[in-house]
Design an enzyme around this catalytic site. Sequence first.
Site, PDB file in Angstrom:
ATOM      1  N   GLU A  30      71.127   0.667  27.672  1.00  0.00           N
ATOM      2  CA  GLU A  30      72.229   1.225  28.958  1.00  0.00           C
ATOM      3  C   GLU A  30      71.878   2.134  29.772  1.00  0.00           C
ATOM      4  OE1 GLU A  30      74.335  -1.129  28.866  1.00  0.00           O
ATOM      5  OE2 GLU A  30      74.103  -1.924  26.836  1.00  0.00           O
ATOM      6  N   GLY A  31      70.543   2.186  30.077  1.00  0.00           N
ATOM      7  CA  GLY A  31      69.902   3.181  30.965  1.00  0.00           C
ATOM      8  C   GLY A  31      69.510   4.254  29.993  1.00  0.00           C
TER       9      GLY A  31
END
Length: 595
Positions: free
Chosen positions: A441-442
Amino acid sequence: MSQYRAPVRDQRFVLHEVLNIAQYSDLPGFADADTDTVDAILEEGAKFAEGVLAPISKVGDVEGCTRDADGNVTTPTGWKEAFHQMAEAGWTALSSDPEYGGQGLPHVLNLAINEMVSSSNMAFGMYPGLTLGAAAALHTGGSDEQKELYLPKMISCQWGGTMNLTEPHCGTDLGLLRTKAAPQADGSYKITGQKIWISSGEHDMTENIIHLVLARIEGAPEGVKGISLFVVPKFIPDENGDPGERNSLKCGGLEHKMGIHGNATCVMDYDEATGWLVGEENKGLKIMFVMMNEARLGVGLQGYALAEAAYQQSLAFAKDRIQGRSLTGPKNQDGPADPIIVHPDVRRMLMDQKSFVEGARAFALWTALQGDLEEKASDPAVREKAGDYMALLTPIVKSYLTGKGYDMVSNGLQIHGGSGFTEEWGASQLLRDARITLIYEGTNGVQALDLVGRKLAMHGMRPITSFFNELDAFIAEGGDESVQPFINGLAASKAQLKEGTDWLMNNALQNFDHAGAASHDYLNLFGLTCLTYMWAKMAKVASAKIAAGETDPIYATKLKTGQYFLERWLPEGAMHLSKLQAGADSMMALEAEAF
């Protein structure tokens, strides 16, 4: 291996006494979340996490998922049954929109339940978590027809959900994606391409899986301005809304991972699969960010939830394992040695775990409450401020709680010594599972860049200014003798964060590398300030309760644990400030060929 026990008392302390969520009883959802109802939900959630999810966590780690020649994936033994039990009990619908079958309760309460799920069985919790994240994106950007067709069955987890972003040649830089969408005469699109690292991409727990897929319509602009979002179901719903024809997509392979073995992380192949546009052409990334931001908050939760599980394991081990004698004289007079909890270095690691987890829990719940206020508050100014906080704090929740959370899980393994390095005790599984939280998620580095590159300056620096003003107001209130050290600590941390912010504003525009070089330490300084604020708020409540004659030991324990945080965590702020102010010169001075 110790048995997981949900931290219900501490959650109640934060929800009722620190956040006082009862004060919002006039807002939608909160009216149904009175104290007795919240406590009953927490108790029942604890029973489910402890009795159903925790016992199958190791099963999932050992067995993993399996894929047959046709691309069908089978989840570990007992997982399908547990998933159905979770859905039937309504846990997946707790805070979702009642119009589509949800219970509409506050997100802050849902987060407390999700902590239990992640602590007891993180890989399992990803299946409903991703489904509800996909539902949130459809709720924001989907048409009325799409919402009516998909949301009731996704909120109930009768159908699963995913998000498909990453491709073999691109991860964070989504402007490079190649998946194509060819428009058809009937208004649908043919989706062709390959996505990788798709969590819950294929499994046997739901009758359908609804994939949200980023793709580029033929002729769309290059880069991120030409990305659209499509809903691509595994089975195309028939005229009754039931799973019909099998779509031309499948799981092309399962990733062999370091951890989270029970979650099916898939390579997904789309071969002219039928999909439908969500929202407007070339505006897909904005809608997908709804899901991505929810996922980032969920990952931050995973960071401290696994630290909680590790703390429980290592505390039980430290009380039971005997080795050596206390430096101040034997404590276990009748035994050959003392339990290792008497040793200061073991206490250091346990206190690091405890003070982090309790501060992180308060921070995560406080942030989730901002999400509720942004959505439900009647005052536009309150909604605006809460929305600013959600934008500003999401990268901090994701990165700081996972980075420090992983360190605390590592502490847990260290306390176990050689036993922790074996698979028998469970500490190694937690460490392997926790490592992904810093990446997906980054990555945490990307989150730090997002913070300094986008979030600080947004709306003319309104969010960060509002946050500083809130801290100043709290500091100005002061406190009694037991609270004042927390006030002083918060004032010092806020001053360091303000100095770091000013340095970025004065130097980053002159050389963008300064922003990149400072971003990691700036985010950590920000996270430290946030947890210091939470500890100050908790200390104020605890001190007032003690002064009022309350005898529950949680209040005295809070003050002692918070004091440790002030003495042992807060000094890191000066280090982070000094490092961020060093800038990029020495970091970038060495030629690439010299490495």
